[in-house]
Write a protein that holds these residues in place. Structure first.
Motif, mmCIF file in Angstrom:
data_model
loop_
_atom_site.group_PDB
_atom_site.id
_atom_site.type_symbol
_atom_site.label_atom_id
_atom_site.label_comp_id
_atom_site.label_asym_id
_atom_site.label_seq_id
_atom_site.Cartn_x
_atom_site.Cartn_y
_atom_site.Cartn_z
ATOM 1 N N GLU A 45 -2.640 1.600 -4.615
ATOM 2 C CA GLU A 45 -3.902 1.623 -3.886
ATOM 3 C C GLU A 45 -4.737 0.387 -4.241
ATOM 4 O OE1 GLU A 45 -4.944 3.938 -1.361
ATOM 5 O OE2 GLU A 45 -2.753 3.926 -1.546
ATOM 6 N N PRO A 46 -5.738 0.057 -3.423
ATOM 7 C CA PRO A 46 -6.475 -1.199 -3.606
ATOM 8 C C PRO A 46 -7.069 -1.408 -4.990
ATOM 9 C CG PRO A 46 -6.971 -0.285 -1.457
ATOM 10 C CD PRO A 46 -6.137 0.736 -2.172
ATOM 11 N N GLU A 47 -7.504 -0.328 -5.645
ATOM 12 C CA GLU A 47 -8.127 -0.509 -6.961
ATOM 13 C C GLU A 47 -7.139 -1.017 -8.015
ATOM 14 O OE1 GLU A 47 -7.444 4.027 -6.391
ATOM 15 O OE2 GLU A 47 -8.076 2.297 -5.184
ATOM 16 N N ASP A 48 -5.839 -0.910 -7.735
ATOM 17 C CA ASP A 48 -4.830 -1.387 -8.687
ATOM 18 C C ASP A 48 -4.238 -2.742 -8.302
ATOM 19 O OD1 ASP A 48 -4.951 0.957 -10.296
ATOM 20 O OD2 ASP A 48 -3.709 2.015 -8.820
ATOM 21 N N ARG A 99 0.852 -1.188 0.000
ATOM 22 C CA ARG A 99 0.000 0.000 0.000
ATOM 23 C C ARG A 99 0.893 1.245 0.000
ATOM 24 N NH1 ARG A 99 -5.441 0.366 2.014
ATOM 25 N NH2 ARG A 99 -6.255 2.359 1.216
ATOM 26 N N THR A 100 0.416 2.314 -0.579
ATOM 27 C CA THR A 100 1.189 3.545 -0.677
ATOM 28 C C THR A 100 1.684 4.007 0.694
ATOM 29 O OG1 THR A 100 -0.217 4.188 -2.540
ATOM 30 C CG2 THR A 100 1.184 5.899 -1.585
ATOM 31 N N ARG A 126 3.284 2.481 2.890
ATOM 32 C CA ARG A 126 3.066 1.511 3.971
ATOM 33 C C ARG A 126 4.082 0.368 3.887
ATOM 34 N NH1 ARG A 126 -2.155 1.136 6.019
ATOM 35 N NH2 ARG A 126 -1.287 -0.410 7.453
ATOM 36 N N CYS A 148 -3.350 -3.679 5.426
ATOM 37 C CA CYS A 148 -3.134 -2.781 4.295
ATOM 38 C C CYS A 148 -4.249 -2.824 3.248
ATOM 39 C CB CYS A 148 -1.815 -3.119 3.611
ATOM 40 S SG CYS A 148 -0.348 -2.741 4.596
ATOM 41 N N TRP A 149 -4.989 -3.929 3.189
ATOM 42 C CA TRP A 149 -5.903 -4.122 2.058
ATOM 43 C C TRP A 149 -7.314 -4.466 2.523
ATOM 44 C CZ3 TRP A 149 -3.136 -2.541 -1.882
ATOM 45 C CH2 TRP A 149 -1.766 -2.789 -1.905
ATOM 46 N N GLU A 178 4.208 0.519 -4.759
ATOM 47 C CA GLU A 178 3.308 1.102 -3.763
ATOM 48 C C GLU A 178 2.068 1.614 -4.480
ATOM 49 O OE1 GLU A 178 5.076 3.671 -0.871
ATOM 50 O OE2 GLU A 178 6.965 2.558 -0.854
#
Length: 363
Positions: A131-134, A118-119, A121, A167-168, A129
């Motif tokens: 975000e969840p959509e990627d 995660r960015t 993190r 993280c997710w 790094e």
């Protein structure tokens, strides 16, 4: 040794924990249990032979600051080789180490691509790094780049809460793991804390690294799903030092890290007792030195895992889990010879007598 030379390994050959043979022959770089006819150029090595050791959590091409040059990667791989590690599951690296595959004198590597985090993190310069959509797209990318594994960062310090945090979102990891499986890859995740574990296991993850956050509620879930753990106890030993360094800024995180460290042996033994598969990994290549595989086996024994099972976690069982042969007829001759019986005392692993890789004595 020349390509036509024959290596004769005699004494005790531990093909399996209970399959002990008096000798093997290495012909054309491969294992044989039949004496070659007319062999003249024969070199004999005596002792207790094991399949080449496995480090199932190692990072070649990485140090504390990020990717390293090829000459440093080479030194890392050679250090592991000298310790008897001849098969590595590289649990995330930003470096391209494919060139190692062309070197018959370096350990074989099973890659998990680059970490996916995660960015902001995770450790700087280590991971993609995102975000969840990627997440699904990046998991697909690394599944295609790796050797049948993908590595997620499941939890890390959350600066807003001042403690470890998942993280997710559940739906993101479920979709991502399904995509990895569709592409034929298994998924593992870095996890220190408790709160990401249930989501990851129920999403279908195959393995968890460190797994210090296992509890009496989640251990049965791991066991029922057959989710493996790689405890990396030689790395967990650094938690008190890490906690001390972050105490002024993140006191909750520091207290949490100390608590995870204090119960580390109980956690590993409880997981083993419940039937969770446990494998050897050192986490070498970040801030930890390479060549620590013997120390990790000893740590598993200290945690209460029977010596033969701890040995299997870096030899027969680990190779079976990773889909690689041991000392099977016709297999590549990757083996380590010791002075004494490692089943009786795993500390023997710290002093290899001979290291044989692809049929050549290299150490």
């Amino acid at each position: 040794m020349s390509d036509r030379a024959v290596l004769h390994v005699k004494g005790r050959v531990l093909v399996g924990p209970d399959d002990v043979r008096d000798e093997l022959w290495v012909v054309g770089g491969r294992v044989s249990y039949e004496r070659p006819v007319g062999a003249r150029d024969v070199r004999t090595v005596e002792g207790w032979a094991l399949p080449g050791l496995v480090d199932a959590h190692c990072h070649v091409g990485l140090d504390a600051h990020g990717p390293v040059p090829d000459d440093v990667s080479e030194k890392q791989a050679l250090t592991d080789r000298e310790a008897g590690t001849l098969l590595i599951r590289d649990a995330g690296s930003p470096s391209d180490t494919r060139w190692i595959d062309d070197r018959a004198d370096l350990p074989k590597i099973i890659r998990a691509g680059r970490h996916i985090a995660r960015t902001r993190r995770y450790i700087r310069n280590y991971a993609h790094e995102i975000e969840p959509e990627d997440l699904v797209a990046y998991v697909a990318q690394e599944a295609r780049r790796g050797d049948g594994w993908v590595k997620l960062v499941g939890d890390w310090i959350d600066r807003e809460t001042g403690d470890l945090g998942a993280c997710w979102p559940r739906e993101a990891v479920t979709a991502a793991i399904a995509e990895a499986h569709r592409l034929g890859a298994r998924v593992t995740a870095h996890c220190f804390a408790e709160d990401s574990l249930r989501d990851l296991v129920e999403a279908g993850i195959d393995c968890v690294e460190h797994a210090t956050g296992l509890t009496e509620e989640t251990i049965p879930l791991f066991a029922s799903r057959g989710v493996a753990i790689v405890p990396t106890l030689v790395n967990i030993a650094t938690f008190p030092q890490l906690a001390a360094g972050g105490e002024a800024k993140f006191p909750r995180w520091s207290a949490h890290m100390r608590a995870l460290h204090e119960r580390r042996y109980d956690t590993v033994r409880a997981a083993y007792d419940a039937g969770v598969p446990v494998y050897v990994g050192t986490d070498a290549g970040g801030s930890l030195a390479h060549g620590l595989v013997a120390g990790e086996v000893a740590e598993l024994v200290t945690a209460g895992i029977p010596p033969v099972e701890a040995l299997s976690a870096t030899t027969w069982g680990a190779r079976r889990w990773l889909g690689r042969p041991g000392l099977d007829e016709g297999a590549p001759a990757d083996l380590v010879v010791y002075e004494g019986d490692p089943r009786a005392d795993v500390r023997v692993l710290a002093a290899p007598r001979r290291v044989v890789l692809n049929g050549r004595v290299v150490g």
